[in-house]
Design a protein around this motif. Structure first.
Motif, PDB file in Angstrom:
ATOM      1  N   THR A   1      -6.175   5.796   3.304  1.00 24.41           N
ATOM      2  CA  THR A   1      -5.803   7.906   2.365  1.00 24.41           C
ATOM      3  C   THR A   1      -4.771   7.945   3.783  1.00 24.41           C
ATOM      4  OG1 THR A   1      -8.086   8.415   2.330  1.00 24.41           O
ATOM      5  CG2 THR A   1      -6.328   9.539   1.916  1.00 24.41           C
TER       6      THR A   1
ATOM      7  N   ASN B   1      -7.329   9.285  -5.838  1.00 21.04           N
ATOM      8  CA  ASN B   1      -7.499   7.901  -4.984  1.00 21.04           C
ATOM      9  C   ASN B   1      -6.555   6.894  -6.518  1.00 21.04           C
ATOM     10  OD1 ASN B   1      -8.711   7.356  -3.090  1.00 21.04           O
ATOM     11  ND2 ASN B   1     -10.393   7.762  -4.554  1.00 21.04           N
ATOM     12  N   VAL B   2      -6.045   6.014  -5.535  1.00 24.04           N
ATOM     13  CA  VAL B   2      -5.273   4.490  -7.064  1.00 24.04           C
ATOM     14  C   VAL B   2      -6.705   3.826  -6.785  1.00 24.04           C
ATOM     15  CG1 VAL B   2      -2.956   5.887  -6.482  1.00 24.04           C
ATOM     16  CG2 VAL B   2      -3.985   4.065  -5.539  1.00 24.04           C
TER      17      VAL B   2
ATOM     18  N   LEU C   1      -6.153  -1.038  -1.659  1.00 23.23           N
ATOM     19  CA  LEU C   1      -5.200  -1.785  -1.002  1.00 23.23           C
ATOM     20  C   LEU C   1      -5.616  -1.177   0.325  1.00 23.23           C
ATOM     21  CD1 LEU C   1      -2.529   1.540  -3.279  1.00 23.23           C
ATOM     22  CD2 LEU C   1      -2.317  -0.867  -3.055  1.00 23.23           C
TER      23      LEU C   1
ATOM     24  N   GLU D   1      -5.975   0.666  -7.511  1.00 30.51           N
ATOM     25  CA  GLU D   1      -5.914  -0.553  -7.049  1.00 30.51           C
ATOM     26  C   GLU D   1      -6.431  -0.692  -5.099  1.00 30.51           C
ATOM     27  OE1 GLU D   1      -1.991   0.373  -9.117  1.00 30.51           O
ATOM     28  OE2 GLU D   1      -3.565   1.159  -7.863  1.00 30.51           O
TER      29      GLU D   1
ATOM     30  N   SER E   1     -11.190   7.732  -9.338  1.00 30.10           N
ATOM     31  CA  SER E   1      -9.826   8.071  -9.643  1.00 30.10           C
ATOM     32  C   SER E   1     -10.118   8.742 -11.145  1.00 30.10           C
ATOM     33  CB  SER E   1      -8.906   7.338 -10.341  1.00 30.10           C
ATOM     34  OG  SER E   1      -9.283   5.901 -11.152  1.00 30.10           O
TER      35      SER E   1
ATOM     36  N   ARG F   1       3.088   1.889  -2.931  1.00 32.55           N
ATOM     37  CA  ARG F   1       2.465   2.207  -4.572  1.00 32.55           C
ATOM     38  C   ARG F   1       2.349   3.961  -4.501  1.00 32.55           C
ATOM     39  NH1 ARG F   1       0.987   3.600  -8.315  1.00 32.55           N
ATOM     40  NH2 ARG F   1      -1.101   3.344  -9.574  1.00 32.55           N
ATOM     41  N   GLN F   2       1.601   4.316  -2.937  1.00 32.14           N
ATOM     42  CA  GLN F   2       1.234   6.160  -2.331  1.00 32.14           C
ATOM     43  C   GLN F   2       1.626   6.498  -2.992  1.00 32.14           C
ATOM     44  OE1 GLN F   2      -1.205   5.011   0.551  1.00 32.14           O
ATOM     45  NE2 GLN F   2      -3.986   5.194  -0.723  1.00 32.14           N
TER      46      GLN F   2
ATOM     47  N   ARG G   1       0.748  -1.310  -0.216  1.00 28.99           N
ATOM     48  CA  ARG G   1      -0.559  -0.343  -0.323  1.00 28.99           C
ATOM     49  C   ARG G   1       0.640   0.751  -0.108  1.00 28.99           C
ATOM     50  NH1 ARG G   1      -3.767   2.128   4.773  1.00 28.99           N
ATOM     51  NH2 ARG G   1      -3.439   4.800   4.213  1.00 28.99           N
TER      52      ARG G   1
ATOM     53  N   SER H   1      -7.757   4.998  -2.211  1.00 31.97           N
ATOM     54  CA  SER H   1      -7.190   3.222  -2.986  1.00 31.97           C
ATOM     55  C   SER H   1      -8.894   2.976  -2.928  1.00 31.97           C
ATOM     56  CB  SER H   1      -6.440   2.919  -2.435  1.00 31.97           C
ATOM     57  OG  SER H   1      -6.496   1.887  -1.348  1.00 31.97           O
ATOM     58  N   SER H   2      -9.279   1.855  -3.809  1.00 30.12           N
ATOM     59  CA  SER H   2     -10.170   0.999  -3.285  1.00 30.12           C
ATOM     60  C   SER H   2      -9.814   0.321  -2.485  1.00 30.12           C
ATOM     61  CB  SER H   2     -10.299   0.263  -5.019  1.00 30.12           C
ATOM     62  OG  SER H   2     -10.313   1.215  -6.248  1.00 30.12           O
TER      63      SER H   2
END
Length: 664
Positions: free
Chosen positions: A153, A190-191, A195, A193, A134, A99-100, A96, A115-116
């Motif tokens: 977040t 947001n991404v 996470l 994926e 996103s 990636r962020q 997580r 993220s999702s």
């Protein structure tokens, strides 16, 4: 440059198995450096059960002080440049933070990134995928609803301090209140994926508290302040606030299910996905292999539908799905369009899909309306591009109206590039439910296949021989719809300029004729002369790329420009216009050359540079090949799309994978 420290802050009212699992997932991140701050807010349980780790800091509050106070205390004790939120009953995926932080590094103006999430039950069993909206900047979406999951977040500490932290009055919705204030500092996003695993159980505070009081007043005030900052009319925001307030009350009264709860499966449950395009050639080219890949990932049952030009049945057999012919035609025709609307509605009522996915302009308008009539739960619009960008007058107004109807009728729009979202916003096309998966694209690029095509010397000789072009001649290639909107007037003029200046370049135009006769007389005269070839359409760009020394796409508008990605994989250097989507893919001077639209002089200069400087051409081609392989490999793009569709199926309460048949 050292990586920034991230502080994961976890408030807790009990030291229990949920908290221990949350702390373990935080300490198990692949990102470093890291600290985990656990705030025991008058917590019960055995504190000694917490792991011993030098990265773990425990903040103790002697009595229950509430979530906002506990969060402020934990963040005050933290040392990180970034704060990552995690609830005491949730789990963070190991990648997580990595990636962020990757996204934060590429977007220095971003202040908050969610993220999702995967919704799980009390035992941790996955219930559904909750897809996050996103699209590079979700501040306008915040005017309608909360678009970030608190526990998923991460935000910049500097921005948090600037807006004054969590509001102690917000015993509920403290996250939404904070996002509204952070959005006045910079973009949020947001991404796509998932996470974080978001746990749903009976003891959740957010599911027990009523939606009124100081917290609601603070959120409504924040929505109005942000609306004013973004230039949204007060009357429009009052309408949005009324809808939001009503939704909060109906949800509290049990008349509306929260988005994170799975939908119950009715006796006549819907199932599967239907993919619709205007013509079967789009299914054949854009989704080749991808549909079968979705099936393998459990997106089932799955069916396709389109206008049938003779390819549809073969595409269905190749992909292993049932194909349905619809009377869709590309050109405007009121009678044919009504027939298509009726036929599409009937097909949807018969198949009862849980999700319908549609792309290309005519299919999108017809299917969005039909799916709304048939009450399909998830209606996903794939936005490839906006033809209206090159239209004027009444046709442009009609196209904008059509795009607005499609956006309003769809539950989600997936755009192929972030710049396309920005263009929609500028045109007044709703974008609050628009997202971009990864870096964009519909089907990605077969990196290995196009790399091999670029090395195919036999094809290079064959294409050139077909037009009596010497093997060592300089060839500028164009692949796309042959029309003025693709910049053919400027490209023809630029190549003619090169030839007048003594550089004997050839131009080979590959693609369907969609307006050559409408080009200016001077352009038509040049195309009839020496050095200019109209090759016609091909089934696949790989058939011709090896014949080119440079690919040029000087489009006035573009959704993404897939042929640019394909040429890059084939190590053919590229020259493109500064149409936003193309400039988003190609970095000038690094992965290609970018010139202003409508500028044939600049275009000629860029083409000359690539054709005469072999070292420059090789450097651009190598960097572009590496970039495309990293960002647009078709396997990663297909996997993202499959995960996204599985999330929609789960949201609709539909059966997937082994629980569902594989034929529609």
């Amino acid at each position: 440059m050292p990586s920034p420290l991230v502080s994961v802050v976890i408030p807790a009212i009990a030291v229990d198995d949920y908290l221990l699992e949350a702390v373990s997932s935080a300490l198990g991140q692949t990102w470093s450096p890291l600290e985990v701050v656990v705030v025991l807010d008058g917590a019960t349980g055995d504190e000694d059960a917490l792991p011993v780790d030098p990265r773990l800091l425990v903040v103790r509050l002697p009595r229950r002080s509430g979530t906002p106070f506990a969060l402020n205390a934990g963040i005050a004790a933290s040392r990180g440049e970034f704060v990552a939120r995690l609830d005491a009953d949730d789990r963070a995926e190991p990648e997580r933070l990595a990636r962020q932080m990757e996204v934060f590094a590429s977007r220095p103006d971003l202040v908050a990134l969610g993220s999702s999430v995967t919704v799980v039950d009390a035992e941790g069993t996955p219930l559904r995928h909750l897809a996050a909206l996103s699209g590079r900047d979700l501040r306008r979406a915040l005017l309608t609803r909360n678009v970030l999951t608190h526990s998923a977040t991460t935000y910049r500490r500097s921005a948090f301090d600037l807006v004054g932290g969590y509001d102690l009055r917000c015993t509920r919705m403290q996250d939404y209140d904070l996002w509204l204030r952070l959005a006045t500092v910079g973009p949020i996003d947001n991404v796509p994926e998932a996470l974080t695993s978001y746990r749903v159980h009976d003891g959740q505070h957010s599911r027990r508290t009523p939606p009124w009081g100081a917290a609601s007043r603070s959120v409504l005030a924040g929505r109005r302040r942000l609306a004013a900052a973004l230039g949204s009319p007060p009357s429009a925001q009052r309408a949005r606030d009324a809808v939001w307030s009503a939704a909060q009350i109906t949800r509290h009264l049990g008349l509306r299910r929260p988005r994170y709860l799975p939908s119950p499966i009715t006796r006549r449950s819907r199932r599967g996905v239907l993919l619709v395009t205007t013509a079967d050639v789009s299914l054949d080219v854009l989704y080749a292999g991808q549909v079968r890949h979705w099936l393998g990932r459990g997106v089932a049952p799955l069916a396709i539908a389109s206008g049938d030009t003779g390819r549809l049945a073969a595409v269905g057999r190749r992909e292993g799905v049932r194909a349905h012919a619809l009377p869709l035609v590309r050109d405007p025709s009121p009678v044919d369009d009504v027939r298509a609307l009726v036929a599409t509605t009937r097909l949807l009522l018969r198949l009862r899909p849980a999700v319908v996915v549609y792309g290309t302009p005519k299919a999108s308008l017809v299917t969005a309306l039909a799916a709304a009539v048939a009450r399909v739960p998830r209606r996903v619009h794939v936005l490839h591009g906006l033809r209206l960008e090159t239209q004027t007058g009444l046709p442009r107004r009609i196209s904008i109206a059509a795009e607005r109807i499609v956006a309003a009728s769809s539950t989600e729009t997936v755009a192929v590039s972030a710049s396309l979202v920005d263009t929609c916003r500028e045109l007044g096309i709703p974008t609050t439910t628009t997202t971009v998966l990864g870096d964009g694209s519909v089907g990605g690029v077969d990196v290995e296949g196009f790399a091999a095509a670029g090395r195919d010397h036999g094809r290079r000789r064959a294409v050139r021989a077909a037009h009596a072009i010497d093997e060592d001649a300089l060839v500028v290639g164009f692949v796309g719809r042959a029309c003025a909107a693709k910049g053919l007037v400027e490209l023809t003029s630029a190549v003619a300029r090169l030839r007048r200046e003594g550089l004997p370049a050839h131009l080979v135009i590959v693609g369907p004729d969609e307006g050559l006769a409408d080009l200016p007389p001077e352009t038509l005269r040049l195309l009839d002369g020496d050095g200019f070839v109209v090759h016609g359409p091909v089934d696949h760009a790989s058939e011709v790329l090896a014949a080119f020394d440079v690919l040029c796409l000087p489009s006035h508008r573009e959704g993404l420009g897939s042929v640019v990605l394909e040429a890059s994989c084939a190590r053919v250097p590229v020259v493109v216009s500064d149409a936003p989507a193309l400039a988003e893919v190609i970095r000038h001077g690094v992965t290609g050359l970018v010139v202003p639209r409508h500028d044939d002089v600049a275009l000629a200069g860029a083409l000359r540079a690539v054709l005469t400087d072999r070292r420059l051409a090789a450097s651009l081609a190598a960097a572009a090949a590496e970039s495309v392989a990293e960002r647009f490999d078709h396997r990663a793009v297909w996997d993202r799309a499959a995960t996204h569709l599985l999330g929609h199926l789960s949201s609709a309460g539909a059966r997937t994978g082994a629980d569902a048949p594989t034929r529609a």
